[in-house]
Design a protein around this motif. Sequence first.
Motif, PDB file in Angstrom:
ATOM      1  N   LEU A  13      28.558  53.823  36.194  1.00 34.31           N
ATOM      2  CA  LEU A  13      28.225  53.120  37.427  1.00 34.31           C
ATOM      3  C   LEU A  13      26.730  53.190  37.703  1.00 34.31           C
ATOM      4  N   ALA A  14      26.156  54.388  37.545  1.00 37.00           N
ATOM      5  CA  ALA A  14      24.728  54.561  37.811  1.00 37.00           C
ATOM      6  C   ALA A  14      23.882  53.702  36.883  1.00 37.00           C
ATOM      7  N   LEU A  42      28.572  48.337  43.986  1.00 38.37           N
ATOM      8  CA  LEU A  42      29.168  48.231  42.654  1.00 38.37           C
ATOM      9  C   LEU A  42      30.434  49.086  42.659  1.00 38.37           C
ATOM     10  N   LEU A  43      31.582  48.434  42.495  1.00 40.17           N
ATOM     11  CA  LEU A  43      32.878  49.105  42.544  1.00 40.17           C
ATOM     12  C   LEU A  43      33.392  49.396  41.140  1.00 40.17           C
ATOM     13  N   LEU A  44      33.992  50.565  40.974  1.00 43.76           N
ATOM     14  CA  LEU A  44      34.702  50.867  39.737  1.00 43.76           C
ATOM     15  C   LEU A  44      36.069  50.205  39.819  1.00 43.76           C
ATOM     16  N   MET A  45      36.387  49.360  38.855  1.00 42.89           N
ATOM     17  CA  MET A  45      37.600  48.553  38.909  1.00 42.89           C
ATOM     18  C   MET A  45      38.552  48.950  37.781  1.00 42.89           C
ATOM     19  N   ALA A  46      39.813  49.195  38.129  1.00 49.15           N
ATOM     20  CA  ALA A  46      40.823  49.554  37.140  1.00 49.15           C
ATOM     21  C   ALA A  46      41.721  48.351  36.858  1.00 49.15           C
ATOM     22  N   ASP A  87      43.192  43.787  43.762  1.00 51.73           N
ATOM     23  CA  ASP A  87      42.229  43.594  44.840  1.00 51.73           C
ATOM     24  C   ASP A  87      41.236  42.477  44.555  1.00 51.73           C
ATOM     25  N   TYR A  88      40.791  42.373  43.299  1.00 49.30           N
ATOM     26  CA  TYR A  88      39.719  41.443  42.970  1.00 49.30           C
ATOM     27  C   TYR A  88      39.934  40.849  41.580  1.00 49.30           C
ATOM     28  N   SER A  89      39.390  39.659  41.402  1.00 47.58           N
ATOM     29  CA  SER A  89      39.138  39.127  40.064  1.00 47.58           C
ATOM     30  C   SER A  89      37.655  39.339  39.776  1.00 47.58           C
ATOM     31  N   MET A  90      37.319  39.431  38.510  1.00 45.13           N
ATOM     32  CA  MET A  90      35.943  39.750  38.139  1.00 45.13           C
ATOM     33  C   MET A  90      35.392  38.667  37.214  1.00 45.13           C
ATOM     34  N   GLY A 105      31.529  44.519  40.170  1.00 46.98           N
ATOM     35  CA  GLY A 105      32.491  45.483  39.664  1.00 46.98           C
ATOM     36  C   GLY A 105      32.153  45.921  38.251  1.00 46.98           C
ATOM     37  N   LEU A 106      32.634  47.096  37.896  1.00 49.15           N
ATOM     38  CA  LEU A 106      32.504  47.629  36.543  1.00 49.15           C
ATOM     39  C   LEU A 106      33.883  48.095  36.100  1.00 49.15           C
ATOM     40  N   ARG A 107      34.340  47.600  34.981  1.00 46.71           N
ATOM     41  CA  ARG A 107      35.667  47.965  34.482  1.00 46.71           C
ATOM     42  C   ARG A 107      35.705  49.433  34.084  1.00 46.71           C
TER      43      ARG A 107
END
Length: 240
Positions: A125-126, A137-141, A154-157, A212-214
């Motif tokens: 993330l950093a 910037l969200l961590l996305m699973a 929650d979101y599409s990326m 987002g970041l996968r």
Amino acid sequence: MPVKPTKAMVLAAGLGLRMRPLTEKMPKPLVSVAGQPLLDHVLDKLGQAGVAEAVVNVHYLPDQIIDHVAGRKQPRVIISDERDQVLGTGGGVVKALPLLGDAPFFHVNSDTLWIDGVRSNLERLAENFDPARMDILLLMAPTASSIGYSGRGDYSMQPDGTLRARRENQVVPFVYAGAAIISPTIFAGAPKGEFSLTKMFDRAGEQERLFGLRLDGLWMHVGTPDAVHAAEEAFLESVA
């Protein structure tokens, strides 16, 4: 240039209603998974990512959390006491902003749990947070491979990482994993008192500054007592 947050906000003030009966006499962040309280899983990851100070907010059974973190040095814990007020996930951060400073900070839910892949997801993330383009910037699973999650996402990326919030009746492939980097500037003019942090996510999204970041690894949604067992099984498999 990427950022290197040295401070973090850890949300630990929730009532943990869905985790009852485990939380009738214990706050949810202290529920143990794989031999360690959820809160310690989070604080250990922050310490390994170079965080020096973690602001932990408390409301429900606060003294248990305060006593639990009293001796921790990496990161050092600062308590944001909300025992006399209900501020929600957004209002809790606003109250803690004077402790967090002017630089982007890690924001982590105390009950989020994940197993890192090859590298630390907080460090990733950093490396990927670009303050020139991003406020959050969200961590996305990925929903399909997460443990204990059965929602619609929650979101599409987008290919560049920008996020689009799920519309009603829509199913999207990513769920917020409970860890992020947030710039404090997004809270300028934020509501007073209790409000949800998703208001700030929406604000950043409207300005095309929500990314987002996968997640690399495995995310576990530990929302109920049954989910604790599933998470422990995943941990055992990861070290087998």
